[in-house]
Design a protein around this motif. Structure first.
Motif, mmCIF file in Angstrom:
data_model
loop_
_atom_site.group_PDB
_atom_site.id
_atom_site.type_symbol
_atom_site.label_atom_id
_atom_site.label_comp_id
_atom_site.label_asym_id
_atom_site.label_seq_id
_atom_site.Cartn_x
_atom_site.Cartn_y
_atom_site.Cartn_z
ATOM 1 N N ARG A 1 9.371 -0.694 28.795
ATOM 2 C CA ARG A 1 8.688 -1.985 28.963
ATOM 3 C C ARG A 1 7.187 -1.863 28.797
ATOM 4 O O ARG A 1 6.486 -2.854 28.796
ATOM 5 C CB ARG A 1 9.036 -2.573 30.317
ATOM 6 N N GLY A 2 6.701 -0.643 28.658
ATOM 7 C CA GLY A 2 5.286 -0.415 28.432
ATOM 8 C C GLY A 2 5.085 0.942 27.793
ATOM 9 O O GLY A 2 5.903 1.847 27.968
ATOM 10 N N LEU A 3 4.009 1.069 27.031
ATOM 11 C CA LEU A 3 3.684 2.337 26.379
ATOM 12 C C LEU A 3 2.184 2.368 26.125
ATOM 13 O O LEU A 3 1.623 1.433 25.561
ATOM 14 C CB LEU A 3 4.454 2.473 25.053
ATOM 15 N N ALA A 4 1.557 3.460 26.542
ATOM 16 C CA ALA A 4 0.116 3.627 26.355
ATOM 17 C C ALA A 4 -0.158 4.605 25.218
ATOM 18 O O ALA A 4 0.632 5.516 24.963
ATOM 19 C CB ALA A 4 -0.522 4.133 27.647
ATOM 20 N N ALA A 5 -1.283 4.404 24.544
ATOM 21 C CA ALA A 5 -1.627 5.233 23.385
ATOM 22 C C ALA A 5 -1.590 6.731 23.672
ATOM 23 O O ALA A 5 -1.105 7.497 22.838
ATOM 24 C CB ALA A 5 -2.981 4.805 22.813
ATOM 25 N N PRO A 6 -2.079 7.216 24.826
ATOM 26 C CA PRO A 6 -2.012 8.665 25.040
ATOM 27 C C PRO A 6 -0.580 9.188 25.103
ATOM 28 O O PRO A 6 -0.343 10.371 24.838
ATOM 29 C CB PRO A 6 -2.749 8.877 26.364
ATOM 30 N N GLN A 7 0.379 8.335 25.392
ATOM 31 C CA GLN A 7 1.780 8.775 25.420
ATOM 32 C C GLN A 7 2.303 9.105 24.023
ATOM 33 O O GLN A 7 3.333 9.757 23.889
ATOM 34 C CB GLN A 7 2.664 7.717 26.063
ATOM 35 N N VAL A 8 1.587 8.635 22.991
ATOM 36 C CA VAL A 8 1.948 8.979 21.620
ATOM 37 C C VAL A 8 0.857 9.850 20.983
ATOM 38 O O VAL A 8 0.763 9.952 19.768
ATOM 39 C CB VAL A 8 2.264 7.720 20.766
ATOM 40 N N GLY A 9 0.026 10.448 21.832
ATOM 41 C CA GLY A 9 -0.962 11.412 21.376
ATOM 42 C C GLY A 9 -2.274 10.839 20.876
ATOM 43 O O GLY A 9 -3.082 11.570 20.311
ATOM 44 N N VAL A 10 -2.512 9.553 21.092
ATOM 45 C CA VAL A 10 -3.748 8.912 20.646
ATOM 46 C C VAL A 10 -4.594 8.614 21.885
ATOM 47 O O VAL A 10 -4.200 7.800 22.730
ATOM 48 C CB VAL A 10 -3.464 7.607 19.860
ATOM 49 N N LEU A 11 -5.739 9.253 21.998
ATOM 50 C CA LEU A 11 -6.545 9.150 23.211
ATOM 51 C C LEU A 11 -7.536 7.992 23.123
ATOM 52 O O LEU A 11 -8.755 8.171 23.154
ATOM 53 C CB LEU A 11 -7.239 10.481 23.484
ATOM 54 N N GLN A 12 -6.967 6.794 23.011
ATOM 55 C CA GLN A 12 -7.751 5.556 22.949
ATOM 56 C C GLN A 12 -7.238 4.579 24.001
ATOM 57 O O GLN A 12 -6.069 4.619 24.384
ATOM 58 C CB GLN A 12 -7.655 4.925 21.563
ATOM 59 N N ARG A 13 -8.111 3.651 24.403
ATOM 60 C CA ARG A 13 -7.797 2.686 25.462
ATOM 61 C C ARG A 13 -6.992 1.521 24.874
ATOM 62 O O ARG A 13 -7.521 0.468 24.558
ATOM 63 C CB ARG A 13 -9.066 2.225 26.158
ATOM 64 N N LEU A 14 -5.703 1.739 24.765
ATOM 65 C CA LEU A 14 -4.767 0.777 24.176
ATOM 66 C C LEU A 14 -3.412 0.961 24.827
ATOM 67 O O LEU A 14 -2.954 2.092 24.992
ATOM 68 C CB LEU A 14 -4.662 1.030 22.662
ATOM 69 N N PHE A 15 -2.794 -0.157 25.227
ATOM 70 C CA PHE A 15 -1.395 -0.091 25.627
ATOM 71 C C PHE A 15 -0.682 -1.351 25.183
ATOM 72 O O PHE A 15 -1.312 -2.361 24.876
ATOM 73 C CB PHE A 15 -1.204 0.185 27.133
ATOM 74 N N VAL A 16 0.638 -1.245 25.108
ATOM 75 C CA VAL A 16 1.488 -2.391 24.797
ATOM 76 C C VAL A 16 2.479 -2.540 25.936
ATOM 77 O O VAL A 16 2.815 -1.563 26.618
ATOM 78 C CB VAL A 16 2.230 -2.231 23.447
ATOM 79 N N MET A 17 2.920 -3.772 26.158
ATOM 80 C CA MET A 17 3.954 -3.994 27.167
ATOM 81 C C MET A 17 4.724 -5.261 26.845
ATOM 82 O O MET A 17 4.231 -6.148 26.145
ATOM 83 C CB MET A 17 3.381 -4.038 28.585
ATOM 84 N N ASP A 18 5.938 -5.297 27.338
ATOM 85 C CA ASP A 18 6.794 -6.472 27.229
ATOM 86 C C ASP A 18 7.772 -6.376 28.389
ATOM 87 O O ASP A 18 8.782 -5.695 28.304
ATOM 88 C CB ASP A 18 7.527 -6.507 25.883
ATOM 89 N N VAL A 19 7.446 -7.058 29.490
ATOM 90 C CA VAL A 19 8.240 -6.899 30.705
ATOM 91 C C VAL A 19 9.514 -7.730 30.705
ATOM 92 O O VAL A 19 10.413 -7.477 31.492
ATOM 93 C CB VAL A 19 7.406 -7.200 31.975
ATOM 94 N N GLY A 20 9.631 -8.705 29.811
ATOM 95 C CA GLY A 20 10.786 -9.589 29.855
ATOM 96 C C GLY A 20 11.827 -9.387 28.783
ATOM 97 O O GLY A 20 12.899 -9.974 28.848
ATOM 98 N N TRP A 21 11.571 -8.536 27.794
ATOM 99 C CA TRP A 21 12.455 -8.469 26.636
ATOM 100 C C TRP A 21 13.874 -8.024 26.969
ATOM 101 O O TRP A 21 14.808 -8.411 26.281
ATOM 102 C CB TRP A 21 11.857 -7.585 25.544
ATOM 103 N N LYS A 22 14.050 -7.252 28.019
ATOM 104 C CA LYS A 22 15.399 -6.784 28.347
ATOM 105 C C LYS A 22 16.251 -7.899 28.950
ATOM 106 O O LYS A 22 17.472 -7.810 28.950
ATOM 107 C CB LYS A 22 15.340 -5.600 29.309
ATOM 108 N N ASP A 23 15.591 -8.938 29.463
ATOM 109 C CA ASP A 23 16.294 -10.045 30.106
ATOM 110 C C ASP A 23 16.248 -11.335 29.303
ATOM 111 O O ASP A 23 16.819 -12.338 29.724
ATOM 112 C CB ASP A 23 15.692 -10.305 31.493
#
Length: 165
Positions: free
Chosen positions: A44-66
């Motif tokens: 439901r969320g993913l931040a850029a450092p989690q994919v190896g990019v050390l920039q201030r960016l994240f994505v999220m979508d808390v409702g898509w599963k429902d």
């Protein structure tokens, strides 16, 4: 769009404080790949450092599963205000698969960020949306779920994670 590899803790990039985004078009393109990766994970969320990019960016979508997908792209996000009320809630992390932990956080926040077109946005988030945004913001500051836990809670969760295949 393409799926990206998600880093797993204790990769040192997950402990790095991220730099401000200066190239909005490049961040917008990365965000699309991150959304594809997040949905496939499925998270439901993913931040850029989690994919190896050390920039201030994240994505999220808390409702898509429902229900319908309502993705948010948050570039250079910051919490403008947070409620005094706090609550504990279960949090999982795509970088620490198989482990959830109870983390105490404000129940509501006001999030300021740039969207994928570079427009300044402000969102009042409550409940799980507020929790998700705060979790992703932690990643931008080099923190993972384990860093929010007292040592007596953290140690057995780390041991359980390390014992996973």
């Amino acid at each position: 769009m393409s799926r990206l590899a998600i880093l797993r803790w204790p990769d040192p990039r997950l402990s790095a404080v991220c730099e401000e985004v200066t190239d909005i078009p490049a961040a917008a393109a990365l965000a699309q790949d991150m959304l594809e990766t997040m949905y496939a994970a499925p998270g439901r969320g993913l931040a850029a450092p989690q994919v190896g990019v050390l920039q201030r960016l994240f994505v999220m979508d808390v409702g898509w599963k429902d229900g319908a997908a309502t993705p948010m792209v948050c570039i250079n996000p910051e919490i403008a205000a947070a409620s005094e009320a706090q609550a504990e809630g279960e949090e999982g992390c795509l970088s620490i698969p198989g482990v959830t932990a109870r983390v105490r956080r404000p129940t509501a926040i006001t999030l300021r960020y740039l969207d994928e077109t570079g427009n300044r946005r402000e969102a009042a988030l409550e409940g799980f949306a507020a929790r998700c945004a705060q979790h992703e913001l932690d990643h931008l500051d080099g923190l993972v779920t384990f860093d929010r836990l007292p040592p007596e809670v953290r140690a057995p969760l780390e041991a359980a994670y390390e014992a996973l295949p």
